[in-house]
Write a protein that holds these residues in place. Structure first.
Motif, PDB file in Angstrom:
ATOM      1  N   VAL A   1       0.817  -1.218   0.000  1.00 29.93           N
ATOM      2  CA  VAL A   1       0.000   0.000   0.000  1.00 29.93           C
ATOM      3  C   VAL A   1       0.856   1.275   0.000  1.00 29.93           C
ATOM      4  O   VAL A   1       0.626   2.201  -0.780  1.00 29.93           O
ATOM      5  CB  VAL A   1      -0.947  -0.020   1.223  1.00 29.93           C
ATOM      6  CG1 VAL A   1      -1.402   1.365   1.570  1.00 29.93           C
ATOM      7  CG2 VAL A   1      -2.118  -0.944   0.946  1.00 29.93           C
ATOM      8  N   ASP A   2       1.854   1.307   0.860  1.00 30.10           N
ATOM      9  CA  ASP A   2       2.681   2.512   0.948  1.00 30.10           C
ATOM     10  C   ASP A   2       3.448   2.775  -0.344  1.00 30.10           C
ATOM     11  O   ASP A   2       3.629   3.922  -0.753  1.00 30.10           O
ATOM     12  CB  ASP A   2       3.672   2.394   2.111  1.00 30.10           C
ATOM     13  CG  ASP A   2       2.948   2.487   3.454  1.00 30.10           C
ATOM     14  OD1 ASP A   2       1.716   2.531   3.448  1.00 30.10           O
ATOM     15  OD2 ASP A   2       3.632   2.511   4.487  1.00 30.10           O
TER      16      ASP A   2
ATOM     17  N   ILE B   1       1.610   9.652   2.583  1.00 32.18           N
ATOM     18  CA  ILE B   1       1.077   8.455   3.223  1.00 32.18           C
ATOM     19  C   ILE B   1       0.320   8.863   4.478  1.00 32.18           C
ATOM     20  O   ILE B   1       0.919   9.335   5.444  1.00 32.18           O
ATOM     21  CB  ILE B   1       2.223   7.486   3.586  1.00 32.18           C
ATOM     22  CG1 ILE B   1       2.882   6.998   2.291  1.00 32.18           C
ATOM     23  CG2 ILE B   1       1.688   6.325   4.398  1.00 32.18           C
ATOM     24  CD1 ILE B   1       4.160   6.232   2.505  1.00 32.18           C
TER      25      ILE B   1
ATOM     26  N   GLN C   1      -4.076   4.811   3.621  1.00 32.13           N
ATOM     27  CA  GLN C   1      -3.683   3.420   3.830  1.00 32.13           C
ATOM     28  C   GLN C   1      -4.922   2.541   4.019  1.00 32.13           C
ATOM     29  O   GLN C   1      -5.015   1.454   3.467  1.00 32.13           O
ATOM     30  CB  GLN C   1      -2.774   3.308   5.060  1.00 32.13           C
ATOM     31  CG  GLN C   1      -1.395   3.880   4.828  1.00 32.13           C
ATOM     32  CD  GLN C   1      -0.562   3.894   6.093  1.00 32.13           C
ATOM     33  OE1 GLN C   1      -1.045   4.270   7.168  1.00 32.13           O
ATOM     34  NE2 GLN C   1       0.693   3.486   5.984  1.00 32.13           N
TER      35      GLN C   1
ATOM     36  N   ARG D   1      -6.022  -0.409   1.723  1.00 29.46           N
ATOM     37  CA  ARG D   1      -6.062  -1.743   2.324  1.00 29.46           C
ATOM     38  C   ARG D   1      -7.381  -2.417   1.997  1.00 29.46           C
ATOM     39  O   ARG D   1      -7.418  -3.601   1.655  1.00 29.46           O
ATOM     40  CB  ARG D   1      -5.877  -1.672   3.837  1.00 29.46           C
ATOM     41  CG  ARG D   1      -4.412  -1.780   4.250  1.00 29.46           C
ATOM     42  CD  ARG D   1      -4.260  -1.752   5.759  1.00 29.46           C
ATOM     43  NE  ARG D   1      -4.997  -2.828   6.439  1.00 29.46           N
ATOM     44  CZ  ARG D   1      -5.338  -2.789   7.725  1.00 29.46           C
ATOM     45  NH1 ARG D   1      -5.026  -1.733   8.450  1.00 29.46           N
ATOM     46  NH2 ARG D   1      -6.003  -3.787   8.257  1.00 29.46           N
TER      47      ARG D   1
END
Lengths: 143, 143
Positions: free
Chosen positions: B3-4, B14, B19, B23
């Motif tokens: 994700v990052d 971020i 996130q 996710r």
DNA sequence: CTAATTGCAAATTGTTTGCAGTTTA
DNA sequence: TAAACTGCAAACAATTTGCAATTAG
């Protein structure tokens, strides 16, 4: 086809509002949205209510008299369905003009899909771009 | 992809909200709408605001990180873009699962369009239907 | 430090609904 | 005349916006 005939073919009652809606739509081959349609309907039948327009758009689409396509922002577009049978649209982002194409991509892959265990029920295929006229009018010629 | 890393690749900061959004989206290959996404985001990051989700959906789409498709009723659908390059989707109306197809109908008609004086810039091609699993669960097997 | 991002609350947009009165076939 | 249709006003859902406070790089 004559507006009244179209309504009869859909077993719909002939009302001034519906006539106005179809008159607006039948004067062009472009897709327009409900708001724009409403504005034009008001010009030829002042006092028409927005809810009437919306109700009739739904009705006319369900009768197959109109084509509806959803847009990215929301706000569907409508256009009278002139040609019989299955077809797709090429749509100018400048003027909204459309070209009908007979070509349907489904034929090319239906078999493959069934092999994947997927049963297609419907599909969407539209092409967007600019007609020659609109392309010339744009700043950025290299679209 | 992590994700990052995805966020960095889009030159985006971020944040816990981003996130959480990614996710949720990265755990499935289905399209979901903004409301559903919001609900799931709340589960892993309570307090997240709806406007933040909307803003980020726009941002992520504009960065090419998500695919967005408009639906007939309004209410766009979103899905993480996993595969590189151009592709289309087959979408199950039952469970929302998608299949990626490489096949693109544009190749077959691009030339013909140019002959018509039309310059295509983009297009939409999606197939809807039912996967085997969902089809079995339906009353009407003859879809 | 500073530009990007968030939460909040309010505004907006686009569309839908219930209902009573009107119109069409 | 019966069912279909309309206008009205209100409700609705989904999304967007301005702004001050917060946060990531």
């Amino acid at each position: 086809m004559e507006v009244d005939k179209i309504l009869k073919s859909g077993q719909l009652k002939i009302t001034p509002q519906r006539q106005a809606i179809l008159r607006v739509l039948s004067t062009s081959d472009s897709f327009i949205n409900a708001q724009m349609l409403f504005t034009r309907v008001l010009e030829i039948l002042p006092g028409t209510n927005f809810s009437t327009v919306y109700r009739n758009l739904d009705t006319l689409v369900s009768k197959g008299i109109l084509c509806r396509i959803p847009r990215d922002n929301g706000g569907d577009l409508y256009k009278i369905r002139r040609e019989e049978g299955h077809h797709h649209h090429v749509i100018c982002k400048g003027c909204g003009a459309t070209i009908i194409i007979e070509f349907c991509p489904m034929e090319a892959i239906r078999e493959k899909l069934e092999g994947l265990g997927f049963t297609p029920t419907d599909h969407r295929f539209e092409i967007y771009g600019y007609c020659d006229k609109c392309r010339e009018g744009r700043q950025d010629k290299n679209i």
